[in-house]
Design a protein around this motif. Structure first.
Motif, short mmCIF file in Angstrom:
data_model
loop_
_atom_site.label_atom_id
_atom_site.label_comp_id
_atom_site.label_asym_id
_atom_site.label_seq_id
_atom_site.Cartn_x
_atom_site.Cartn_y
_atom_site.Cartn_z
N LEU A 193 9.37 -7.57 -31.22
CA LEU A 193 9.32 -6.89 -32.51
C LEU A 193 7.88 -6.76 -33.01
O LEU A 193 7.49 -5.70 -33.52
N ALA A 194 7.10 -7.82 -32.85
CA ALA A 194 5.70 -7.78 -33.30
C ALA A 194 4.92 -6.69 -32.56
O ALA A 194 4.04 -6.05 -33.15
N ALA A 195 5.26 -6.48 -31.30
CA ALA A 195 4.57 -5.44 -30.52
C ALA A 195 4.85 -4.05 -31.07
O ALA A 195 4.08 -3.12 -30.83
N LEU A 196 5.94 -3.90 -31.83
CA LEU A 196 6.27 -2.60 -32.42
C LEU A 196 5.56 -2.35 -33.74
O LEU A 196 5.63 -1.25 -34.28
N GLY A 197 4.92 -3.38 -34.30
CA GLY A 197 4.10 -3.17 -35.48
C GLY A 197 4.75 -3.55 -36.80
O GLY A 197 5.80 -4.18 -36.85
N GLU A 198 4.11 -3.09 -37.87
CA GLU A 198 4.50 -3.46 -39.23
C GLU A 198 5.91 -3.06 -39.62
O GLU A 198 6.52 -3.69 -40.48
N ARG A 252 8.12 -6.12 -18.95
CA ARG A 252 7.83 -4.82 -18.34
C ARG A 252 6.96 -3.96 -19.25
O ARG A 252 6.84 -2.76 -19.05
N ARG A 253 6.45 -4.58 -20.29
CA ARG A 253 5.57 -3.92 -21.25
C ARG A 253 6.26 -2.74 -21.95
O ARG A 253 5.65 -1.70 -22.21
N ASP A 254 7.52 -2.93 -22.25
CA ASP A 254 8.29 -1.92 -22.97
C ASP A 254 9.00 -2.61 -24.13
O ASP A 254 10.18 -2.93 -24.06
#
Length: 139
Positions: free
Chosen positions: A35-40, A3-5
């Motif tokens: 998790l990767a979509a949330l960044g570093e 859901r792209r969230d």
């Protein structure tokens, strides 16, 4: 994640209470993608989960481990992992090819064809097939 969230996906994945489910390779792959979509900020958490599955011979887990290494700037290790793995063949999926190219750029190497051991065909993205001439009488 679908859901792209990614925040909601990570929250849901963190609520998994059953360890057998939490450590299942398919869950691990989805967790790492979210998790990767949330960044570093999630690099340490990603490392804990993927290091816990280091002995698992699963193409998706290995792919995610290589992605984590690249995200950590550990391009040589990511490349070595990709080279030493003989991935199963998949059709028209170019995630490993894109990862390979990102690793090569990170190493400052010129773009070259990815190794066939990545298991991805070389058809153009989105189904644009090559056209081959058919010799008379053969097809």
């Amino acid at each position: 994640r679908s859901r792209r969230d990614p925040r909601a996906a990570v929250a849901a994945l963190r609520r998994i209470a059953d360890e057998a489910v939490a450590w299942h390779p398919q869950i691990a792959i989805e967790r790492d993608l979210a998790l990767a979509a949330l960044g570093e900020a999630t690099l340490a958490e990603r490392a804990v989960w993927l290091e816990g599955l280091a002995g698992i011979d699963d193409d998706g887990v290995i792919e995610r481990r290589a992605s984590l290494l690249a995200d950590q700037g550990r391009f040589e290790e990511a490349r070595a992992l990709m080279v030493e793995t003989r991935f199963q063949l998949v059709h028209q999926r170019y995630v490993r090819t894109a990862l390979w190219r990102r690793i090569e750029r990170g190493l400052g190497r010129p773009e070259a064809s990815p190794p066939v051991t990545l298991g991805e065909d070389d058809l153009a993205a989105f189904g644009a097939y090559r056209l081959f001439e058919i010799e008379p009488g053969t097809g």
